[in-house]
Design an enzyme around this catalytic site. Structure first.
Site, short mmCIF file in Angstrom:
data_model
loop_
_atom_site.label_atom_id
_atom_site.label_comp_id
_atom_site.label_asym_id
_atom_site.label_seq_id
_atom_site.Cartn_x
_atom_site.Cartn_y
_atom_site.Cartn_z
N MET A 1 0.84 -1.19 0.00
CA MET A 1 0.00 0.00 0.00
C MET A 1 0.89 1.25 0.00
SD MET A 1 -3.22 -1.04 0.01
CE MET A 1 -4.21 -2.45 0.45
N CYS A 2 1.08 1.84 1.17
CA CYS A 2 1.79 3.12 1.23
C CYS A 2 3.28 3.01 0.94
CB CYS A 2 1.56 3.78 2.59
SG CYS A 2 -0.21 4.16 2.85
N VAL A 3 3.91 1.90 1.31
CA VAL A 3 5.32 1.71 0.97
C VAL A 3 5.48 1.59 -0.54
CG1 VAL A 3 7.31 0.16 1.18
CG2 VAL A 3 5.91 0.68 3.20
#
Length: 195
Positions: free
Chosen positions: A125-127
């Site tokens: 997701m955010c990584v």
């Protein structure tokens, strides 16, 4: 792998809310130790460190501001402000740290950063989104996969992938697609010591 004094470490969303059972089954129990080792190495060397916090606007989210889940995990919070190098706190409401405040791209450029290591939560997701955008913006991106973790996920058509499968998919997409060099914490730390 060449880690220079200007290589930044971007620590994404290592927040207490990800300990909530809401998320389901996670992978890579070693992620927290590896993230802590990276922060310590970067701060000891006086390299730039960026701490990213997700300030969810969703009422159901364990990461929303005003709750303990929004706070960084203690091993991250205890290290903030402890290094002699430049440090930044970015808050965001979407997946990419490049769409947060203050402007990460602007800060990295002002600090002379052309390459960064990204670690944290969630791998896919955010990584992953931060790594992809970093690659698109022209940064050299290094992702030590074992310094990230994620959770099992259900998608369309009744398809599901467990956390390990999602992590492998992220690694293959980022590395194979040229967005980032996917490696291990051990390799990054070795290069950082030599750099």
């Amino acid at each position: 792998m060449d880690i220079t004094q200007h290589t930044a470490l971007v620590v994404v969303d290592v927040q207490q809310g990800f300990e909530d059972p809401f998320w389901g089954t996670r992978n890579n129990p070693a992620a927290d130790d590896n993230i802590a080792a990276l922060i310590e190495a970067w701060q000891s060397a006086g390299r730039p460190v960026v701490f990213v916090r997700h300030d969810s606007t969703e009422s159901w989210s364990p990461l929303r501001p005003g709750t303990s889940g929004n706070d960084f995990k203690p091993y991250v919070e205890d290290r903030r402000g402890k290094g002699p190098g430049p440090e930044l706190l970015v808050s965001k409401v979407v997946n990419s740290a490049f769409y947060g405040s203050p402007d990460l791209d602007e800060w990295l450029k002002e600090a002379g950063v052309e390459q960064f290591v990204v670690a944290g939560i969630q791998t896919n997701m955010c990584v992953e989104t931060t790594a992809r955008m970093g690659g698109n913006l022209g940064y050299g991106v290094i992702l030590p996969l074992d310094a990230t973790h994620t959770f099992d996920l259900e998608g369309p058509f009744g398809w599901t992938q467990n956390a390990d499968e999602l992590s492998r998919s992220t690694a293959v997409s980022l590395h194979g697609g040229g967005f980032a060099k996917v490696t291990s914490t051990e390799e990054v730390l070795r290069a950082a010591t030599e750099g």
